[in-house]
Design an enzyme around this catalytic site. Structure first.
Site, PDB file in Angstrom:
ATOM      1  N   THR A  97       0.866  -1.180   0.000  1.00  0.00           N
ATOM      2  CA  THR A  97       0.000   0.000   0.000  1.00  0.00           C
ATOM      3  C   THR A  97       0.903   1.230   0.000  1.00  0.00           C
ATOM      4  O   THR A  97       1.591   1.514   0.985  1.00  0.00           O
ATOM      5  CB  THR A  97      -0.928   0.026   1.223  1.00  0.00           C
ATOM      6  N   LYS A 172      -7.565   1.187  -2.758  1.00  0.00           N
ATOM      7  CA  LYS A 172      -7.142   0.809  -1.401  1.00  0.00           C
ATOM      8  C   LYS A 172      -7.355   1.971  -0.434  1.00  0.00           C
ATOM      9  O   LYS A 172      -7.706   1.767   0.734  1.00  0.00           O
ATOM     10  CB  LYS A 172      -5.683   0.371  -1.407  1.00  0.00           C
ATOM     11  N   LYS A 240       0.201   5.254   8.445  1.00  0.00           N
ATOM     12  CA  LYS A 240       0.890   5.467   7.165  1.00  0.00           C
ATOM     13  C   LYS A 240      -0.115   5.535   6.033  1.00  0.00           C
ATOM     14  O   LYS A 240      -0.073   6.442   5.191  1.00  0.00           O
ATOM     15  CB  LYS A 240       1.901   4.336   6.942  1.00  0.00           C
TER      16      LYS A 240
END
Length: 288
Positions: A97, A172, A240
């Site tokens: 990701t 995502k 993150k």
């Protein structure tokens, strides 16, 4: 069956590479901590390589699942990076990701070298990786995706091409935005139940069968009740990811007030020492 390289053997990559071997693919692995690659090869019968470049040599598909933008760039580029070892026509599949920006940057470099590139972040957590039941959202050229999809199928419950390079990463982000608000809502609901003197198990038994039901509720309510947060995706990684979401929203004009708020709640959890706790630990800050 294909010749496949897998780069990055963390809690996700280790079992994902294992599923590739179990399906009969010829798998070579690499990990920054070499002992993990050796352990994987001993368990699954594949080969461990000393660098990403050497792991990628001769591979038809190179899969990666590393940490962040900088990790991915380092794994792909440079004299010991995967791109240096890949042959023209091979396809790089990134399960990390990361930002859509670094995806497009690396996809451009790959294309210039005659390589395919598919961004393919996953959802489903450690359990999904171990059980081969991940949701995989992809971006890239249709022909590259068509070649890579049968290999990705080794650990996918669903795999879908969402658009050109970066579209997988943008999807995502949608996933992480949805989870952030959902876990906060679940945390507040169960915290309220505790304060009201209700049984969490009985509350969940009832409300999970209605509109409030969710995967998070079914799979995390018991561990939340028991104040155990060592399952699945860590708070550090969630922050993150949410940082990527919020930065991208600044660029495209999306309004994400709840996501921004929940990101700060996760920051509080980090300050409580919970950076490695799983994302259901949001309730910990309410119980203080």
């Amino acid at each position: 069956m294909a010749r496949v390289s897998f780069l990055g053997l963390g809690v996700m990559g280790f079992p994902m590479a294992g599923h590739l071997a179990a399906k009969g693919h010829e798998v070579t692995v690499w990990n920054r901590t070499a002992s993990k690659a050796t352990a994987w090869a001993e368990k699954h019968g594949g080969r461990a390589a000393p660098t990403a470049r050497e792991a990628a040599m001769g591979a038809e598909f190179v899969m990666a699942c590393v940490g962040n933008d900088d990790d991915l760039r380092a794994v792909c580029t440079g004299p010991d990076g995967a791109f240096a070892g890949m042959e023209a026509g091979a396809i790089f599949v990134d399960h990390t990701t990361v930002s859509a920006a670094v995806t497009r940057e690396l996809a451009g470099i790959a294309q210039s070298a005659g390589l395919g590139f598919v961004d393919a972040p996953v959802s489903g957590g450690q359990a999904g990786a171990e059980n081969g039941q991940l949701s995989v959202m992809c971006g890239g050229a249709a022909e590259d995706y068509a070649r890579a999809e049968p290999v990705i199928a080794a650990y996918a419950k669903i795999c879908k091409l969402m658009g050109p390079s970066g579209a997988g990463q943008l999807t995502k982000m949608c996933n992480q935005i949805a989870i952030a608000g959902l876990v906060q809502g679940l945390s507040e609901s169960l915290h309220f139940a505790e304060k009201a003197g209700l049984s969490i198990s009985e509350v969940v038994e009832v409300i999970s069968q209605g509109a409030a039901g969710s995967w998070q509720m079914q799979n995390r309510y018991k561990t939340i009740e028991e104040n155990r947060f060592d399952f699945g995706f860590a708070v550090d990684w969630m922050r993150k990811d949410l940082g990527i979401c919020l930065s991208t929203a600044d660029e495209n004009g999306a309004s994400l007030p709840v996501t921004a708020l929940v990101d700060q709640f996760y920051k509080e959890v980090q300050h409580m020492g919970g950076g490695r706790w799983d994302t259901s630990s949001l309730i910990a800050r309410l119980r203080r």
